[in-house]
Design an enzyme around this catalytic site. Structure first.
Site, short mmCIF file in Angstrom:
data_model
loop_
_atom_site.label_atom_id
_atom_site.label_comp_id
_atom_site.label_asym_id
_atom_site.label_seq_id
_atom_site.Cartn_x
_atom_site.Cartn_y
_atom_site.Cartn_z
CG HIS A 56 19.15 -14.00 5.58
ND1 HIS A 56 18.53 -15.09 6.16
CD2 HIS A 56 19.99 -13.52 6.54
CE1 HIS A 56 18.96 -15.25 7.38
NE2 HIS A 56 19.86 -14.32 7.65
CG HIS A 58 23.21 -12.72 7.93
ND1 HIS A 58 22.20 -12.34 8.78
CD2 HIS A 58 23.79 -11.57 7.49
CE1 HIS A 58 22.17 -11.01 8.85
NE2 HIS A 58 23.11 -10.53 8.07
CG ASP A 60 23.73 -17.54 10.84
OD1 ASP A 60 23.83 -16.50 10.16
OD2 ASP A 60 22.78 -17.74 11.63
CG HIS A 61 20.93 -18.11 7.45
ND1 HIS A 61 19.67 -18.52 7.82
CD2 HIS A 61 21.42 -17.40 8.50
CE1 HIS A 61 19.41 -18.07 9.05
NE2 HIS A 61 20.46 -17.38 9.48
CG HIS A 112 17.72 -10.60 9.74
ND1 HIS A 112 18.22 -10.45 11.02
CD2 HIS A 112 18.47 -11.56 9.15
CE1 HIS A 112 19.24 -11.29 11.17
NE2 HIS A 112 19.42 -11.97 10.06
CG ASP A 129 18.19 -15.45 10.85
OD1 ASP A 129 17.79 -16.59 11.08
OD2 ASP A 129 19.39 -15.13 10.84
CG HIS A 167 18.87 -18.72 14.53
ND1 HIS A 167 20.19 -18.99 14.81
CD2 HIS A 167 18.88 -17.96 13.40
CE1 HIS A 167 20.97 -18.42 13.90
NE2 HIS A 167 20.20 -17.78 13.03
#
Ligand code: ZN
Ligand code: FE
Length: 255
Positions: A56, A58, A60-61, A112, A129, A167
């Site tokens: 996805h 975001h 942090d990905h 999400h 996530d 995570h």
């Protein structure tokens, strides 16, 4: 034979590294940051990064995607319905791709984020996530009904499926799981096991679906005690799994 290991990034992200011993090619899933991947490749110069898989959009990905693509020219796979930097292959529900000789099925799992996907290969699941060990992702874009349907879809995969989420949230998720089910022995046992791993600085992943079905409250909405707890928190008679899920998710948001 493909080996899977974790490259830790930021405070609690994992970048999954897939290595194909025969070709010495490797792939990464959700490279939040290029640095840990570049460091690993620097220490292991016989390996080539050939593929980058994204669940996805975001930061942090996807934060490391452009730099890694620039350095190695790796092929970038990501969800069709989200803006993914440097994406080469747009993935839709039920697509099948071949990476390092492994076939991966693409599963749409909105909730999400709206375009979130999972990748599944015979007992190996990369779910970003959406499904976490003992928990699930926050609803940033989707509805509780969408997330509930997505989790139900993942839960229908074989019980021995290994769950590679993005995570290290297991310990705090289990605190919530215990609040929902204070008398669940599987949760109590898992709390012990996970505390020991974390005390030794070890990773708690991958999980597996069988364990998730015993200890993850978001996969246990059909249990009477879970429904009753959700009703009590919410002050209403939740009708069906999706409403129980919605109550649990909003409780967890402020837990
Ligand atoms: Zn995310
Ligand atoms: Fe994330």
């Amino acid at each position: 034979m493909i080996q899977i290991s974790a490259l830790p990034a930021f405070t609690d992200n994992y970048i999954w590294l897939l290595q194909d011993q025969s070709s010495k090619c490797c792939a990464v899933v959700d490279p939040s940051d290029a640095a840990p991947v570049l460091a690993w490749l620097g220490e292991n110069p016989e390996w080539t990064l050939s593929d980058i898989l994204i669940t996805h959009h975001h930061h942090d990905h996807v934060g490391g995607v452009e730099q890694l693509k620039r350095v190695f020219g790796a092929t970038v796979y990501g969800p069709a319905n989200e803006k993914i930097p440097a994406r080469d292959v747009a993935l839709k529900d039920n697509d099948r791709i071949s990476v390092l000789g492994w076939d991966f099925d693409v599963i749409d799992i909105p909730g999400h984020t709206l375009g979130h996907i999972a990748l599944y290969h015979q007992g190996v699941l990369f779910c970003g996530d959406t499904l976490f060990a003992a928990g699930c992702g926050r609803l940033f874009e989707g509805t509780p009904q969408q997330m509930y349907t997505s989790l139900t879809r993942l839960a229908a995969l074989p019980a021995d499926t290994l769950v590679y989420c993005a995570h290290e949230y297991t310990q705090s998720n289990l605190k919530f799981a215990q609040a929902v089910e204070p008398h669940n022995r599987d949760i109590a046992q898992r709390v012990e096991a996970v505390s020991q791993l974390r005390a030794n600085g070890k990773i708690t992943l991958p999980s597996n679906l069988a364990l998730e079905k015993l200890t993850n409250p978001f996969l246990r909405t059909a249990e009477t005690s879970v429904k009753e707890k959700a009703d009590e928190r919410n002050g209403r008679d939740n009708q069906g799994g999706s409403e129980v899920f919605a109550s649990l998710r909003s409780w967890k948001d402020t837990f």
